[in-house]
Scaffold this active site. Structure first.
Site, PDB file in Angstrom:
ATOM      1  N   GLN A 169      14.291   1.068 -11.098  1.00  0.00           N
ATOM      2  CA  GLN A 169      13.692  -0.273 -11.193  1.00  0.00           C
ATOM      3  C   GLN A 169      14.273  -1.082 -12.347  1.00  0.00           C
ATOM      4  OE1 GLN A 169      11.600  -1.360  -8.992  1.00  0.00           O
ATOM      5  NE2 GLN A 169      10.920   0.502  -7.980  1.00  0.00           N
TER       6      GLN A 169
ATOM      7  N   SER B 241      19.564   3.123  -8.122  1.00  0.00           N
ATOM      8  CA  SER B 241      19.387   2.931  -6.689  1.00  0.00           C
ATOM      9  C   SER B 241      19.968   1.581  -6.280  1.00  0.00           C
ATOM     10  CB  SER B 241      17.902   2.991  -6.348  1.00  0.00           C
ATOM     11  OG  SER B 241      17.743   2.773  -4.979  1.00  0.00           O
TER      12      SER B 241
ATOM     13  N   CYS C 208       5.345   5.269  -1.403  1.00  0.00           N
ATOM     14  CA  CYS C 208       5.143   6.659  -0.969  1.00  0.00           C
ATOM     15  C   CYS C 208       3.683   7.057  -1.007  1.00  0.00           C
ATOM     16  CB  CYS C 208       5.976   7.616  -1.802  1.00  0.00           C
ATOM     17  SG  CYS C 208       6.453   6.977  -3.378  1.00  0.00           S
TER      18      CYS C 208
END
Lengths: 96, 496
Positions: free
Chosen positions: B275, B295, B420
């Site tokens: 993030q 990511s 999630c």
């Protein structure tokens, strides 16, 4: 590259117009708004640029970006999705 | 403490009060249709277990159908004036697709990124590891350029970047690979309670392999105590893993201080920057970071790719998860995907190029959203307001249950926590770690702002949240009691 002449004011303005036109053609609301905002701010920021080498470089760079914009605007029109809740579905209804 | 079922009351209330027209309320009562407002549209995609899946087209079909019923039904027209109207946008001359405000889950792919990727799906299909022909050479060159772009954002050397399938794989590689390599002498791992699930689960699996793991707590602001961290380090500690920006509350940990402590005690320092990468300034050398997970789809890049930064000097050794052809310095075997890698590289390049613009824009919208949301009574910002990434805002609305608020907010794509855990109705463990009680953890919502969010959308969201929180609170018996000045903690709730 030195043989390439420095772009005139008219050429830069024509390029700016192309940026706005192609940004407006994005079907996706968020992308359209982003590229309009981005085109405006980039051209505004570099309006006072005097250095000819810098101006030429930026002009050439912007031409490449215009190519991306043109292709992606077309792709955005090929794969369309529902309008978002902040987008008027009919242009005429906008003022209502 | 009051039970969860009580807090959830608002969700079922509409059918009793008769706010929806009778046609709809009877449908809601008749079956387990609490999630679908149009039975006909939902039936089309009904699964065996009676669970229905909604796609955006179904929502549109349902909205149209609902609008038709309403326009023909005089009773419906009369009762149409509820605060929930906006939840089911219909016939107002606007579209039906929700506003996307869940940028911590994933971000839209930037058209400039897609433009880079497309040519690797059309003409440049060579295997970047084939070094005998031009097809391989051209993709290999692009892959190495992308590696440069990814490295430049964090001031690393391109050779220190390992491409993986995503931050989850990177985290697993570190949490499992480093301790396994040094298992003869080192037996201890330190991490925090607010990490992402994949770090916590990987650490837990290392306990089964005979390692000891210390989970550090956080204060009410979500920050760890660096002294506590220093005291937790033992001679046999091999790894400290602390995330830079929290995915649920957006709190920024003191990475530089942690890096210094780890360097002093000669412990490897890993940080999960899924993030944070490209969104806050990070310098791996200045901050003494040894390993970093990155990511791509959180920075407007393609999904399915990420990276791991592994320091070369001094060299960090880790046992690879995958055995194979020895690509990526032997740490991550398997053919690289040039479309994804180049897309990731372009996304990283744009993060660096647009850093100032994005930063200013996101902060401006974030301040507007925060002040708009906190103007409501009993609304609190979770996490430290000072050490905070402006693009992630987590707000608790007391006396409203998060899930029922999300149900009333179908026109805005939000989540009550990480993607999630939002499937289960468990309260967020991150908010628990901050010392929030169950009720407050249940009533919190995360707002994510990104490059493509517009000011118009933020205005819409502020208005919608204000209306619907008021509406849901008016239905809530708890809110009534609070208004009457009853202290909820003094009440003894009977068990169920």
């Amino acid at each position: 590259m030195s043989s390439v002449p420095v772009p005139t004011r008219r050429q830069v303005l024509a390029l700016y117009k192309q940026f706005i036109k192609n940004s407006n053609q994005f079907n996706n609301y968020n992308f359209r708004q982003y590229f309009l905002r981005k085109s405006r701010s980039t051209f505004k920021e570099s309006a006072d640029l005097k250095d000819t080498v810098q101006v030429t470089n930026m002009f050439n760079e912007a031409k490449k970006e215009l190519g991306i914009l043109k292709r992606q605007a077309v792709i955005s029109q090929m794969y369309t999705f529902d309008k978002t809740v902040v987008e008027p579905t009919l242009k005429l209804n906008h003022t209502q | 403490m009051f039970g969860r079922s009580l807090v959830r009351l608002p969700r079922v209330v509409p059918s009793n009060v008769g706010l929806r027209p009778s046609v709809w309320s009877s449908k809601i009562r008749s079956g387990n249709l609490s999630r679908c407002y149009s039975a006909a549209a939902a039936e089309a995609v009904k699964l065996d277990e009676g669970i229905s899946i909604e796609t955006h087209t179904d929502i549109q079909a349902a909205a149209k159908e609902q609008a038709n019923v309403r326009s023909n039904d005089s009773e419906a027209i009369k009762s149409g004036n509820t605060a929930l109207n906006h939840a089911y946008q219909e016939n107002t001359g606007f579209g039906t697709r929700p506003i996307y405000l869940d940028m911590q889950a994933t971000t839209p792919t930037d058209p400039r990124v897609l433009d880079t990727m497309l040519k690797y799906y059309t003409g440049l299909y060579g295997n970047p590891h084939s070094n005998t022909h031009a097809y391989g050479w051209e993709t290999n060159k692009s892959v190495e350029e992308a590696r440069e772009h990814v490295a430049k954002v964090i001031n690393a050397n391109a050779k220190e970047i390992i491409f993986t399938s995503g931050a989850t794989e990177s985290n697993n590689m570190v949490l499992k690979g480093v301790p396994r390599f040094y298992k003869k002498t080192k037996k201890h791992i330190i991490t925090t309670r607010t990490e992402h699930k994949c770090v916590l689960e990987a650490a837990r699996s290392m306990i089964n392999e005979g390692f000891e793991v210390t989970f550090l707590g956080v204060d009410s602001n979500g920050l760890i105590d660096v002294n506590e961290l220093e005291n937790a380090i033992r001679p046999d500690t091999c790894l400290v893993s602390v995330m830079a920006v929290n995915n649920e509350i957006g709190v920024i940990q003191p990475i530089k201080q942690i890096g210094e402590i780890c360097k002093k005690h000669k412990v490897y320092f890993h940080t999960d920057c899924a993030q944070a990468y490209g969104k806050i300034p990070i310098d791996v050398n200045d901050m003494n970071i040894d390993l970093m997970s990155i990511s791509s789809h959180k920075i407007y890049g393609p999904k399915g790719i990420g990276a791991l930064y592994v320091r070369r000097r001094p060299r960090i050794r880790l046992e690879p998860l995958l055995s194979g052809g020895g690509q990526e310095r032997g740490l991550r075997s398997g053919t690289l995907a040039p479309p994804l890698v180049t897309g990731f590289g372009e996304a990283a390049r744009l993060m660096l190029q647009e850093f100032d613009n994005d930063q200013n824009y996101i902060s401006r919208l974030s301040n507007k959203l925060i002040s708009g949301l906190l103007s409501l009574d009993h609304a609190t910002l979770n996490g430290s307001p000072n050490h905070h990434y402006p693009g992630c805002i987590n707000v608790s609305f007391a006396y409203v249950e998060g899930e029922s608020l999300l149900m009333a907010l179908r026109d805005i794509a939000l989540s009550s926590g990480s993607a999630c855990t939002s499937a289960s109705l468990e309260p967020s463990y991150v908010l628990h770690a901050l010392g929030k009680d169950d009720a407050l953890a249940h009533s919190s919502i995360r707002f994510g702002i990104g490059r493509f969010t517009t000011e118009e959308e933020v205005d819409y969201v502020i208005k919608a949240i204000q209306e619907r929180v008021k509406f849901l609170r008016e239905l809530s018996p708890l809110w009534e009691m609070v208004q009457e000045g009853i202290d909820l903690d003094s009440i003894e709730w009977s068990g169920h």
